[in-house]
Design a protein around this motif. Sequence first.
Motif, PDB file in Angstrom:
ATOM      1  N   ARG A  69       0.813  -1.109  -0.036  1.00  0.00           N
ATOM      2  CA  ARG A  69      -0.036   0.065   0.005  1.00  0.00           C
ATOM      3  C   ARG A  69       0.867   1.383  -0.087  1.00  0.00           C
ATOM      4  NH1 ARG A  69      -3.915   0.068   4.915  1.00  0.00           N
ATOM      5  NH2 ARG A  69      -2.503  -1.689   5.553  1.00  0.00           N
ATOM      6  N   ALA A  70       2.167   1.167   0.336  1.00  0.00           N
ATOM      7  CA  ALA A  70       2.981   2.340   0.596  1.00  0.00           C
ATOM      8  C   ALA A  70       3.459   2.743  -0.805  1.00  0.00           C
ATOM      9  CB  ALA A  70       4.131   2.135   1.596  1.00  0.00           C
ATOM     10  N   ILE A  71       3.450   1.606  -1.697  1.00  0.00           N
ATOM     11  CA  ILE A  71       3.933   2.222  -2.986  1.00  0.00           C
ATOM     12  C   ILE A  71       2.770   2.073  -3.992  1.00  0.00           C
ATOM     13  CG2 ILE A  71       6.176   1.507  -2.809  1.00  0.00           C
ATOM     14  CD1 ILE A  71       5.586  -1.339  -3.922  1.00  0.00           C
ATOM     15  N   HIS A  72       1.434   2.102  -3.550  1.00  0.00           N
ATOM     16  CA  HIS A  72       0.263   2.091  -4.494  1.00  0.00           C
ATOM     17  C   HIS A  72       0.275   3.130  -5.459  1.00  0.00           C
ATOM     18  CE1 HIS A  72      -4.161   1.213  -5.711  1.00  0.00           C
ATOM     19  NE2 HIS A  72      -3.582   0.096  -5.196  1.00  0.00           N
ATOM     20  N   LYS A  73      -0.327   3.123  -6.395  1.00  0.00           N
ATOM     21  CA  LYS A  73      -0.428   4.277  -7.423  1.00  0.00           C
ATOM     22  C   LYS A  73      -1.707   5.434  -7.003  1.00  0.00           C
ATOM     23  CE  LYS A  73      -4.218   1.943 -10.109  1.00  0.00           C
ATOM     24  NZ  LYS A  73      -4.307   1.506 -11.734  1.00  0.00           N
ATOM     25  N   LEU A  74      -2.163   5.323  -5.908  1.00  0.00           N
ATOM     26  CA  LEU A  74      -3.296   6.075  -5.604  1.00  0.00           C
ATOM     27  C   LEU A  74      -2.820   6.680  -4.201  1.00  0.00           C
ATOM     28  CD1 LEU A  74      -6.959   3.959  -5.752  1.00  0.00           C
ATOM     29  CD2 LEU A  74      -5.823   5.713  -7.253  1.00  0.00           C
ATOM     30  N   TRP A  75      -2.658   8.009  -4.369  1.00  0.00           N
ATOM     31  CA  TRP A  75      -1.934   8.634  -3.203  1.00  0.00           C
ATOM     32  C   TRP A  75      -2.803   8.644  -1.890  1.00  0.00           C
ATOM     33  CZ3 TRP A  75      -4.248  12.524  -0.177  1.00  0.00           C
ATOM     34  CH2 TRP A  75      -5.651  13.212  -0.780  1.00  0.00           C
TER      35      TRP A  75
END
Length: 896
Positions: free
Chosen positions: A16-22
């Motif tokens: 989740r820390a590198i997900h595309k959604l901020w």
Amino acid sequence: MAEEEPDFSSLPLTERAIHKLWKVRKEAYEEAAKQFASSPDETDACFTAWMMDPGLWKKAVMDSNVAAQQEGITALCAFLQYGGPSACLRTRGHCVGPLVEKGLSSARAGTKAKATEALLLFVELDTPGPVMEELIPFLSHKMPKLIAATVTAITSIYSQFGARTVDPKPVLKVFPKVFGHADKNVRAEATKLAIELYKWLKDAMKPMFFAELKPVQQKELEEAFEKVKDEQPKQERLLRSQQAAAAAAEAAGGGGDEGAEEEPEELDAFDLAEPVDVLAKMPENFDENIASTKWKERKDALDALYAVINVPRLKDNQYDSIMRALAKCMKDANVAVVTVAANCIEMFGKGLRKSFAKYRSVVMSPMLERLKEKKQSVVDALAKGLDATFESTSLTDCLEDIAEFSKNKNPNVKLETIRFLVRCLRTTRDFPSKPEQKQIADISSKLLTESQAPIREAASEAMGTLMKIISERAMNPYMEGLDDIRKNKIKEYFESAQVKAKEKPKAAPPPPKPAASAGPAKKPLGRPGLKAPVKKPVASSGYGQAPGAAAPPAAALPAAAPASRLGPKAPGRLGLKKPMGASSGLASPGRPKAAPPPQPVEEEEPPTPVVAPPKPRLGLGRGLAARPLAKEPPQAAVPPMQPRDNGLSAAEKAELEELRNERDRWEKQAREYAAEKAKMSQEINDLQLQNAQLIEEHTRDNLAIRAKEAQIIRQKSENDALGDEVLKQRREIERLKRELQRSVRSASPAPTDISEHVLNMNHNGAAGIGGMREMAGSRGSHRSPPHRESHHRESFASHGTSFSSEEKENNGLGIAGLDDRFGGSGMRGDRSSVFGRESAMSPPARAETPSGRASAADRIGDWKRAQEVTSQLKLRIEQMKAKQAMPGRSSRQSEY
């Protein structure tokens, strides 16, 4: 109906820390910060994933969304705060640069504050050096905004941890560049940083950069420094190592308070500057000029030396010859030379510090002796030189010279020597020993009776300063015999004196170890008849004491000791080792060996061990008299000997065995290391030999290449020279060809028909000669008149001269040469008429041969005849020229 957002909470936190959604990344950072804050210790599982992939923090710090970036930096701060030094070491290399680029330069105040806090945590958890190494290059960045933010972060680091914890040298080196920046915000932040460093370093920082600033900047900084000159900064934040040391000192009991009271040494220019090699900059003629008979040359040499050594720090080197020359200058008759020499000694003392101590014996005595000078400027220079010398040594080293010169006959020497002693007592940090206290008191008390008041005042000040160091009570023995006036004077100086030396408190004895409540008692070691150093006394039996008898109480041991001295000497009294547990008495002959001692029991009622008689050792009792007369009992009746007990418990024996094993391991490892070292040394030698061979081959190849290059260059030069020579030869050939053509053209005879025509003219009459004369006459004039040209044409036409086209081609050169010889313009004008008649003349000439052409022999003969005719024609032309040169020529020209 709007679509519901998917739930990403089931994904791992690192994904989740590198997900595309901020928003997903932001929530991941917030959850990670909560997990770090609620973790029990640094080894919790929530740190593992972030430890294994520290690049996640770099992405968090450089997040493209400002809100997610702020939460990411906040999570990083929590990770560092609760993760400890291991978290710092894992992530420092990935995060410091991005924190500066993206965090400090952010437009959000919260992001800036968190980025600065993260940098402070990186400093706190380990050491400030690596963080400063990452920050310093950003001071040369192209963006002024980033430079100003970096300077602000560095100011925060020095404000929190201080310049004694964070090395200020790298920042001071780049100060001139930062102060010279075109952006005013950068210069403003640099000024704040300089003020913060001045609080810690004071004037010691000025030699590093102050001279490179503009006068306006120097003035502004001086005004700002004056405002904070009296501030005493304090370290607001401690490193983790400092926190651990403070906690340990506090746990030790009172040790931390003493450390807090002790003031740290102030940094000065010597600590901040780089060593300068003075010998490389020394004037070449220094030795010659310093020994000159002219005082001006000696002073110039010392001035040049002073200019070289006037730096904050000098490189430690061999200055023996210079020191001897300076000591010799102390006896110089010229006071200017003495003053400059004393200034040089002061510079050497300040620039070398402790390394100058080896030259103290060379320069101190001459300076003390020169204190007899009455000129105050010279005395002040000598005093500064003595103070610099003392700073490099100690009070113990200088005390002998001070005592010697305090007895000097010259009053000025006494006065300045005792003043020097006062300055030494004020600045020394070493507490004087008892003999030194007595020596200082004796020196001062003797000078209290001097006739001159300044000497008495200085002696009273020395006594008062010594009292300040060692206290009033310790000074009482040295105050006896003094009158009340002197005592009051000494106490006045005692109250106003300021010293740095403090007596170190004596170390408290270690607390006694508590006795073990259970476990086997230790068997004490000791000599019989003496009190054992351990709790349980050693049982002793006198001479002839029966085995198994009760041991006397501990109180009765000293009383029984004299009785034991009356008996024969025990082996232990000869300095020989006895077996453990042996008694002092000697066994009677024939007595069997005693049984082994029983096992130890509780300490309340210690049993009396049964002691066996000692065996004779090291040659004792090996004679026949020492053998028993009675027959010894069989060996089977003797019980086996128990292993010797050293009085160690089982735990201590196990520890001893473990230590022995560890020693064996260390010895084995040391041998392995030695073998490996020898192997590596051999490899190094081999590599050095190979390197030397390669260097030799490389050198040889370079020489061969250079030789080939030289040959190539030489060949090229030779080729160029040959090319020039060939070109020159070609030009010469062309020139010769042209000359040959000209010579052939000039030497070619007229055609045969012309020669015959000329001969016919010679034989036929004066008409041809007259025509020839007219042609020769026209040679002298620049341009022939029209009637002459017509006359020439008529004369040539009257004789019916003609040429063929072939003869025209073959004899063109001859005709041209003839034309030139006949005067140029006239003949050239008639050339058309001559060539016009060629066709009429050629048929009869060609008709002589059957083929219509003349043979080669005929042509050769024609050419020879033509040459003869030409020579005759030349002669006649010369004769005609001579006739025309007569005075009648002008009249004939006028008739024409």
